[in-house]
Design a protein around this motif. Sequence first.
Motif, PDB file in Angstrom:
ATOM      1  N   THR A  89       0.845  -1.487   0.051  1.00  0.00           N
ATOM      2  CA  THR A  89       0.161   0.047   0.077  1.00  0.00           C
ATOM      3  C   THR A  89       0.971   1.364  -0.097  1.00  0.00           C
ATOM      4  OG1 THR A  89      -1.823  -1.306   1.468  1.00  0.00           O
ATOM      5  CG2 THR A  89      -2.078   1.209   1.193  1.00  0.00           C
ATOM      6  N   ALA A  90       0.596   2.182  -0.835  1.00  0.00           N
ATOM      7  CA  ALA A  90       1.101   3.335  -1.176  1.00  0.00           C
ATOM      8  C   ALA A  90       0.452   4.418  -1.333  1.00  0.00           C
ATOM      9  CB  ALA A  90       2.419   3.364  -1.962  1.00  0.00           C
ATOM     10  N   GLY A  91       0.238   5.386  -0.552  1.00  0.00           N
ATOM     11  CA  GLY A  91      -0.949   6.479  -0.819  1.00  0.00           C
ATOM     12  C   GLY A  91      -2.036   6.136  -1.000  1.00  0.00           C
ATOM     13  N   ARG A  92      -2.501   5.397  -0.086  1.00  0.00           N
ATOM     14  CA  ARG A  92      -3.762   4.866  -0.119  1.00  0.00           C
ATOM     15  C   ARG A  92      -4.324   4.033  -1.420  1.00  0.00           C
ATOM     16  NH1 ARG A  92      -7.013   9.872   1.761  1.00  0.00           N
ATOM     17  NH2 ARG A  92      -5.328  10.918   0.463  1.00  0.00           N
ATOM     18  N   VAL A  93      -3.253   3.446  -2.224  1.00  0.00           N
ATOM     19  CA  VAL A  93      -3.483   2.620  -3.427  1.00  0.00           C
ATOM     20  C   VAL A  93      -2.994   1.356  -2.892  1.00  0.00           C
ATOM     21  CG1 VAL A  93      -3.130   2.194  -5.829  1.00  0.00           C
ATOM     22  CG2 VAL A  93      -3.219   4.729  -5.019  1.00  0.00           C
ATOM     23  N   ASP A  94      -3.920   0.240  -3.204  1.00  0.00           N
ATOM     24  CA  ASP A  94      -3.248  -1.168  -2.982  1.00  0.00           C
ATOM     25  C   ASP A  94      -2.812  -1.805  -4.285  1.00  0.00           C
ATOM     26  OD1 ASP A  94      -4.076  -0.944  -0.489  1.00  0.00           O
ATOM     27  OD2 ASP A  94      -5.888  -2.134  -0.743  1.00  0.00           O
ATOM     28  N   TYR A  95      -1.724  -2.300  -4.083  1.00  0.00           N
ATOM     29  CA  TYR A  95      -1.052  -2.979  -5.244  1.00  0.00           C
ATOM     30  C   TYR A  95      -0.726  -4.419  -4.721  1.00  0.00           C
ATOM     31  CZ  TYR A  95       0.456   1.829  -6.675  1.00  0.00           C
ATOM     32  OH  TYR A  95       0.301   3.048  -7.006  1.00  0.00           O
ATOM     33  N   HIS A  96      -1.247  -5.386  -5.711  1.00  0.00           N
ATOM     34  CA  HIS A  96      -0.858  -6.814  -5.424  1.00  0.00           C
ATOM     35  C   HIS A  96       0.437  -6.886  -6.038  1.00  0.00           C
ATOM     36  CE1 HIS A  96      -4.765  -8.273  -4.473  1.00  0.00           C
ATOM     37  NE2 HIS A  96      -5.137  -7.271  -4.993  1.00  0.00           N
ATOM     38  N   VAL A  97       1.366  -7.653  -5.331  1.00  0.00           N
ATOM     39  CA  VAL A  97       2.753  -8.002  -5.818  1.00  0.00           C
ATOM     40  C   VAL A  97       2.516  -9.169  -6.685  1.00  0.00           C
ATOM     41  CG1 VAL A  97       4.947  -8.699  -4.800  1.00  0.00           C
ATOM     42  CG2 VAL A  97       3.641  -7.193  -3.434  1.00  0.00           C
ATOM     43  N   ILE A  98       3.103  -8.875  -7.690  1.00  0.00           N
ATOM     44  CA  ILE A  98       2.999 -10.011  -8.931  1.00  0.00           C
ATOM     45  C   ILE A  98       4.267 -10.487  -9.146  1.00  0.00           C
ATOM     46  CG2 ILE A  98       2.748 -10.048 -11.300  1.00  0.00           C
ATOM     47  CD1 ILE A  98       0.327  -9.514  -9.976  1.00  0.00           C
ATOM     48  N   ALA A  99       5.491  -9.709  -8.840  1.00  0.00           N
ATOM     49  CA  ALA A  99       6.884 -10.395  -9.018  1.00  0.00           C
ATOM     50  C   ALA A  99       7.750  -9.595  -7.939  1.00  0.00           C
ATOM     51  CB  ALA A  99       7.543 -10.049 -10.354  1.00  0.00           C
ATOM     52  N   ALA A 100       8.766 -10.307  -7.299  1.00  0.00           N
ATOM     53  CA  ALA A 100       9.613  -9.572  -6.234  1.00  0.00           C
ATOM     54  C   ALA A 100      11.048 -10.029  -6.505  1.00  0.00           C
ATOM     55  CB  ALA A 100       9.149 -10.153  -4.876  1.00  0.00           C
ATOM     56  N   ASP A 101      11.974  -9.046  -6.340  1.00  0.00           N
ATOM     57  CA  ASP A 101      13.296  -9.010  -6.324  1.00  0.00           C
ATOM     58  C   ASP A 101      13.997  -8.508  -5.039  1.00  0.00           C
ATOM     59  OD1 ASP A 101      15.938  -9.453  -7.145  1.00  0.00           O
ATOM     60  OD2 ASP A 101      15.928  -8.128  -9.062  1.00  0.00           O
ATOM     61  N   PRO A 102      14.533  -9.112  -4.268  1.00  0.00           N
ATOM     62  CA  PRO A 102      15.161  -8.758  -3.141  1.00  0.00           C
ATOM     63  C   PRO A 102      16.530  -7.834  -3.355  1.00  0.00           C
ATOM     64  CG  PRO A 102      15.586 -11.028  -3.110  1.00  0.00           C
ATOM     65  CD  PRO A 102      14.713 -10.550  -4.582  1.00  0.00           C
ATOM     66  N   ASN A 103      17.029  -8.038  -4.471  1.00  0.00           N
ATOM     67  CA  ASN A 103      18.495  -7.405  -4.710  1.00  0.00           C
ATOM     68  C   ASN A 103      19.568  -7.745  -3.700  1.00  0.00           C
ATOM     69  OD1 ASN A 103      18.375  -5.364  -7.137  1.00  0.00           O
ATOM     70  ND2 ASN A 103      16.217  -5.148  -6.440  1.00  0.00           N
ATOM     71  N   ASN A 104      19.700  -9.006  -3.662  1.00  0.00           N
ATOM     72  CA  ASN A 104      20.591  -9.650  -2.512  1.00  0.00           C
ATOM     73  C   ASN A 104      21.816 -10.192  -3.533  1.00  0.00           C
ATOM     74  OD1 ASN A 104      21.866 -11.371  -0.700  1.00  0.00           O
ATOM     75  ND2 ASN A 104      20.137 -11.765   0.444  1.00  0.00           N
ATOM     76  N   TYR A 105      22.756  -9.424  -3.587  1.00  0.00           N
ATOM     77  CA  TYR A 105      23.879  -9.654  -4.395  1.00  0.00           C
ATOM     78  C   TYR A 105      25.053 -10.762  -3.662  1.00  0.00           C
ATOM     79  CZ  TYR A 105      21.708  -5.939  -7.072  1.00  0.00           C
ATOM     80  OH  TYR A 105      20.696  -5.078  -7.595  1.00  0.00           O
ATOM     81  N   ASP A 106      25.101 -10.288  -2.233  1.00  0.00           N
ATOM     82  CA  ASP A 106      26.023 -11.352  -1.685  1.00  0.00           C
ATOM     83  C   ASP A 106      25.398 -12.307  -0.930  1.00  0.00           C
ATOM     84  OD1 ASP A 106      24.812  -9.633   0.320  1.00  0.00           O
ATOM     85  OD2 ASP A 106      26.614  -9.056   1.263  1.00  0.00           O
ATOM     86  N   GLY A 107      24.165 -12.611  -1.063  1.00  0.00           N
ATOM     87  CA  GLY A 107      23.509 -13.571  -0.075  1.00  0.00           C
ATOM     88  C   GLY A 107      23.451 -13.187   1.112  1.00  0.00           C
ATOM     89  N   VAL A 108      23.730 -12.137   1.416  1.00  0.00           N
ATOM     90  CA  VAL A 108      23.432 -11.795   3.134  1.00  0.00           C
ATOM     91  C   VAL A 108      22.636 -10.423   3.052  1.00  0.00           C
ATOM     92  CG1 VAL A 108      24.757 -11.206   5.213  1.00  0.00           C
ATOM     93  CG2 VAL A 108      25.469 -12.873   3.835  1.00  0.00           C
ATOM     94  N   THR A 109      22.958  -9.459   2.319  1.00  0.00           N
ATOM     95  CA  THR A 109      22.346  -8.122   2.780  1.00  0.00           C
ATOM     96  C   THR A 109      21.439  -7.824   1.346  1.00  0.00           C
ATOM     97  OG1 THR A 109      24.563  -7.240   3.324  1.00  0.00           O
ATOM     98  CG2 THR A 109      22.915  -5.679   2.664  1.00  0.00           C
ATOM     99  N   ASN A 110      20.279  -7.649   1.890  1.00  0.00           N
ATOM    100  CA  ASN A 110      18.974  -7.082   0.883  1.00  0.00           C
ATOM    101  C   ASN A 110      19.293  -5.861   0.689  1.00  0.00           C
ATOM    102  OD1 ASN A 110      17.787  -9.789   0.631  1.00  0.00           O
ATOM    103  ND2 ASN A 110      16.861  -9.488   2.650  1.00  0.00           N
ATOM    104  N   VAL A 111      19.724  -5.039  -0.436  1.00  0.00           N
ATOM    105  CA  VAL A 111      20.107  -3.817  -0.504  1.00  0.00           C
ATOM    106  C   VAL A 111      18.531  -3.055  -0.682  1.00  0.00           C
ATOM    107  CG1 VAL A 111      21.031  -2.349  -2.278  1.00  0.00           C
ATOM    108  CG2 VAL A 111      22.146  -4.402  -1.774  1.00  0.00           C
ATOM    109  N   VAL A 112      17.787  -3.523  -1.593  1.00  0.00           N
ATOM    110  CA  VAL A 112      16.277  -2.859  -1.724  1.00  0.00           C
ATOM    111  C   VAL A 112      15.487  -3.730  -2.446  1.00  0.00           C
ATOM    112  CG1 VAL A 112      17.135  -2.045  -4.228  1.00  0.00           C
ATOM    113  CG2 VAL A 112      15.609  -0.741  -2.629  1.00  0.00           C
TER     114      VAL A 112
END
Length: 120
Positions: A89-112
Amino acid sequence: MPSPLFTRLQATADRLISTYGQAGSIKRIMPPDPILGGDGAETVYAATLVPMTFDQRYVNGTTLLSTDRQLYISSVGLAVVPQVGDIATAGRVDYHVIAADPNNYDGVTNVVYIVQGRIP
């Protein structure tokens, strides 16, 4: 052990999202107990995120619609990893998550977390 490079990238991403983003939430609905039944448990996690429009050259009308948004979610302080089936939810708008990418390049730290959100 987290890499100092990815820790700095995470801090930079958090600073940018905090500056230009907005307060929102990630809602996860757990399925009901298979034995006892009942309703599924709903849990809401506070998040800071930035909804952005996808570049039109990537819109194909099937997997990526023109109304889909790219949501950048700060990983700092977020108690859950966004996954398919969550509702952002952002700005009172709901978004269903269709795809997700954790941007975890080293296997430990989720950057964004970068997710594809679709308005129902």
